[in-house]
Each structure stands twice: as C-alpha cells, then as structure tokens.
Design an enzyme around this catalytic site. Structure first.
Site, PDB file in Angstrom:
ATOM      1  N   MET A  89     115.405 -23.007 101.673  1.00 48.87           N
ATOM      2  CA  MET A  89     116.171 -22.362 102.738  1.00 48.87           C
ATOM      3  C   MET A  89     115.313 -22.261 103.995  1.00 48.87           C
ATOM      4  O   MET A  89     115.584 -21.439 104.882  1.00 48.87           O
ATOM      5  CB  MET A  89     116.651 -20.973 102.300  1.00 48.87           C
ATOM      6  CG  MET A  89     117.611 -21.050 101.115  1.00 48.87           C
ATOM      7  SD  MET A  89     118.778 -19.674 101.018  1.00 48.87           S
ATOM      8  CE  MET A  89     117.671 -18.299 100.864  1.00 48.87           C
ATOM      9  N   HIS A 130     106.469 -21.792 103.572  1.00 51.35           N
ATOM     10  CA  HIS A 130     105.121 -21.248 103.432  1.00 51.35           C
ATOM     11  C   HIS A 130     104.375 -22.098 102.400  1.00 51.35           C
ATOM     12  O   HIS A 130     104.930 -23.084 101.878  1.00 51.35           O
ATOM     13  CB  HIS A 130     105.168 -19.770 103.049  1.00 51.35           C
ATOM     14  CG  HIS A 130     106.069 -19.480 101.883  1.00 51.35           C
ATOM     15  ND1 HIS A 130     105.828 -19.959 100.615  1.00 51.35           N
ATOM     16  CD2 HIS A 130     107.224 -18.777 101.796  1.00 51.35           C
ATOM     17  CE1 HIS A 130     106.772 -19.549  99.795  1.00 51.35           C
ATOM     18  NE2 HIS A 130     107.652 -18.850 100.496  1.00 51.35           N
ATOM     19  N   ALA A 131     103.150 -21.674 102.083  1.00 52.84           N
ATOM     20  CA  ALA A 131     102.311 -22.481 101.185  1.00 52.84           C
ATOM     21  C   ALA A 131     102.978 -22.704  99.816  1.00 52.84           C
ATOM     22  O   ALA A 131     102.710 -23.713  99.157  1.00 52.84           O
ATOM     23  CB  ALA A 131     100.962 -21.800 101.007  1.00 52.84           C
ATOM     24  N   HIS A 158     106.159 -23.354  99.284  1.00 50.28           N
ATOM     25  CA  HIS A 158     107.023 -24.538  99.414  1.00 50.28           C
ATOM     26  C   HIS A 158     106.178 -25.822  99.463  1.00 50.28           C
ATOM     27  O   HIS A 158     106.568 -26.839  98.899  1.00 50.28           O
ATOM     28  CB  HIS A 158     107.857 -24.456 100.702  1.00 50.28           C
ATOM     29  CG  HIS A 158     108.834 -23.320 100.731  1.00 50.28           C
ATOM     30  ND1 HIS A 158     108.652 -22.207 101.495  1.00 50.28           N
ATOM     31  CD2 HIS A 158     110.014 -23.141 100.078  1.00 50.28           C
ATOM     32  CE1 HIS A 158     109.671 -21.386 101.327  1.00 50.28           C
ATOM     33  NE2 HIS A 158     110.510 -21.920 100.475  1.00 50.28           N
ATOM     34  N   SER A 216     109.378 -15.940 101.460  1.00 53.21           N
ATOM     35  CA  SER A 216     109.741 -15.839 102.883  1.00 53.21           C
ATOM     36  C   SER A 216     110.036 -14.384 103.241  1.00 53.21           C
ATOM     37  O   SER A 216     109.875 -13.971 104.376  1.00 53.21           O
ATOM     38  CB  SER A 216     110.968 -16.702 103.176  1.00 53.21           C
ATOM     39  OG  SER A 216     110.729 -18.006 102.735  1.00 53.21           O
TER      40      SER A 216
END
Ligand code: PAF
Length: 283
Positions: A32, A36-37, A39, A188
């Site tokens: 979505m 961040h790290a 992902h 997130s």
C-alpha cells in the site's frame, strides 16, 4: 533494467507480456506504499525467487472501515518509486481506484472463517477487502510467486487459504518480519506514534517474547501466561485488543503447545493500533 511504472491494467499487462516473451519469471510484492525497509526486504526476497520483481502500490479502500485511517494513510509515491528503483524492481503498478474497481464492480471475495477471527473480530470486513484486492492483483499479474510479510501473519494465512481454495497458480512466500534494533516491527503506521509512544512500542515484541518463554517453560498454564502478558502490556499503557495462541497455519485456538504455534497480539498506543506475532516451535 529500467523501472517501468503503469497506472492502468492495459499498460501493466503489456509490460508483463513483454517480460513473459523474454521468458522471465515474475515475483509480485503487493503493497500500500509508504515503503520502508520492511518492504525493501520483501523485494530482496522476491529477487531471489524470480527473474524480475513487480510491485503494486495501492491504498485499497475496501480494507478500511468507516472509522479507520484511509484518508490519512501515508502516501509517499515519489519516494516509494525512488526506493523501488534503487532496489532493482522492474515494474511498478500504481492503479487508481477506478482502474481496480471500475464502475459497477460488485464482487467481494470472502476470506471465510480464517478472516473472521482475531483481526476480523475487531475490523469487520477487513480481510474480505484484502482478499478481494489480492485476488485481483494476483489474477491481473499471474506471477510465479507473490511475497507477503509475516508481520501481517493472519493476512498471510488468509492469502494462502484463498490461493488454495480458488486454485490460483502462484506460490505464496512469507518473509520474516523486519524489526528496528529495539525489536519494534517495521510498519507504515509507526509514523503515527509520538516520541513517547515510540519509546513504549518495543514493549509489544518484548512481551510476546516473555509470554513465549512462559509458555515454553510450562511453569504457568496457557491462560495464566496470556493474562500475564495482557497485564504487562496494560501497565506499559497499551490497550490490548487480543493476545492469543493459535495453530500456525489454520489459526485455530490452541490449548497446549503440541504443534507449531503463533502468538498474535494487537494493541493500541493512543490512537495507533499495532500488531505483531511470534512463532513458537515444538521441540
Ligand atoms: O499488507 C498490505 O500492505 C495490504 O494489506 C495488501 C496485501 C497490499 C493488500 O492491500
């Protein structure tokens, strides 16, 4: 390979078609956005599993309840694309709501009983929304493999169930949760935490570890171990939705640790709801 960004199904599938003509296998990482790290770790796993990686970025309205954070969910597309480019992703699909749910769209994929428990009790319809969008993304992409994080453990179980039940020919890979150095799982939604809440947030994982130790030691009963965990979190200032021990695949209730298990928790810090989980193996 240069990053290709598609906003609609036609151009996305055209790009996928070219990759297929070149004989490339594809790993899909649905997201979505607000990357961040965690992902990027999913992307790294995906790169090990297929020739090219496709990432979808879509804040799916169907998985947000009326009082949830759909409108304020962080949207950072430009930065996301830069991160994905640097991570070596080939294709990014950023559909609009109209592209994914065209006028007249009315079919909902039901996540069934596995989606009605735990998160499903507190977020009615959430997993039907996830099931619907993930089914559509898998069918539009037809990847060889799709990668999801274990951070959203129930989601992973729901998706495995759908893929089996609907005969979708894709391998589902669950990637280990990425954590900050103090143990907080990357999410997130961590961006919503105030500095004070951020300092308390790692207690969630710390408590999961403590409860897991209690369960493994068998010095206290399952119910006592869970109650102790809930009390501990409450003392730190969390409002606990659930802390439960479940079978690791079906997420059915578990009384004793005689099979692989998961300890799953959801708790609020102020207005931010955090979830986490930990695996408990049998000796
Ligand atoms: O985990 C997420 O980010 C979402 O639930 C997913 C799988 C991309 C579906 O919208």
């Amino acid at each position: 390979m240069q990053l290709t960004v598609s906003q609609d199904m036609e151009s996305f599938q055209e790009a996928l078609g070219e990759l297929a003509m070149d004989g490339k296998t594809v790993a899909l990482v649905p997201t979505m956005g607000a990357l961040h790290a965690g992902h990027i770790a999913l992307v790294k796993e995906a790169k090990e599993l297929a020739d090219v990686v496709a990432v979808s970025i879509f804040v799916n309205p169907k998985q947000f309840g009326p009082n949830e954070d759909f409108l304020r969910y962080p949207r950072t597309l430009e930065r996301d694309l830069q991160l994905l480019d640097e991570a070596g992703v080939t294709l990014v699909y950023t559909p609009t709501v109209e592209d994914l749910y065209p006028e007249g769209f009315s079919t909902i994929v039901s996540a069934g009983p596995i989606g009605a428990m735990l998160e499903g009790t507190f977020r009615t319809g959430f997993f039907d929304g996830v099931a619907t969008v993930v089914t559509k993304l898998l069918l539009r992409t037809l990847p060889q493999v799709a990668v999801f994080g274990e951070k959203d453990y129930q989601q992973l179980c729901v998706i495995r169930r759908i893929v089996r039940d609907l005969d979708i020919a894709v391998e589902i890979f669950g990637a280990e949760t990425v954590r900050e150095s103090d143990g907080l799982a990357l999410s997130s939604r961590n961006a919503y935490l105030s500095a004070q809440q951020r300092s308390i947030a790692p207690k969630l994982f710390e408590t999961l570890e403590a409860v897991a130790d209690d369960l493994i030691s068998e010095e206290v009963s399952k119910d006592e171990a869970l109650a102790k965990g809930i009390d501990r979190l409450t003392e730190f200032g969390f409002r606990v939705d659930y802390l439960e021990l479940r079978k690791e695949d079906t997420l059915e209730a578990l009384e004793t640790l005689d099979t692989e298990a998961r300890l799953l928790v959801a708790a609020w810090l102020g207005n931010t709801r955090l979830i986490d989980n930990i695996g408990i193996g049998v000796e």
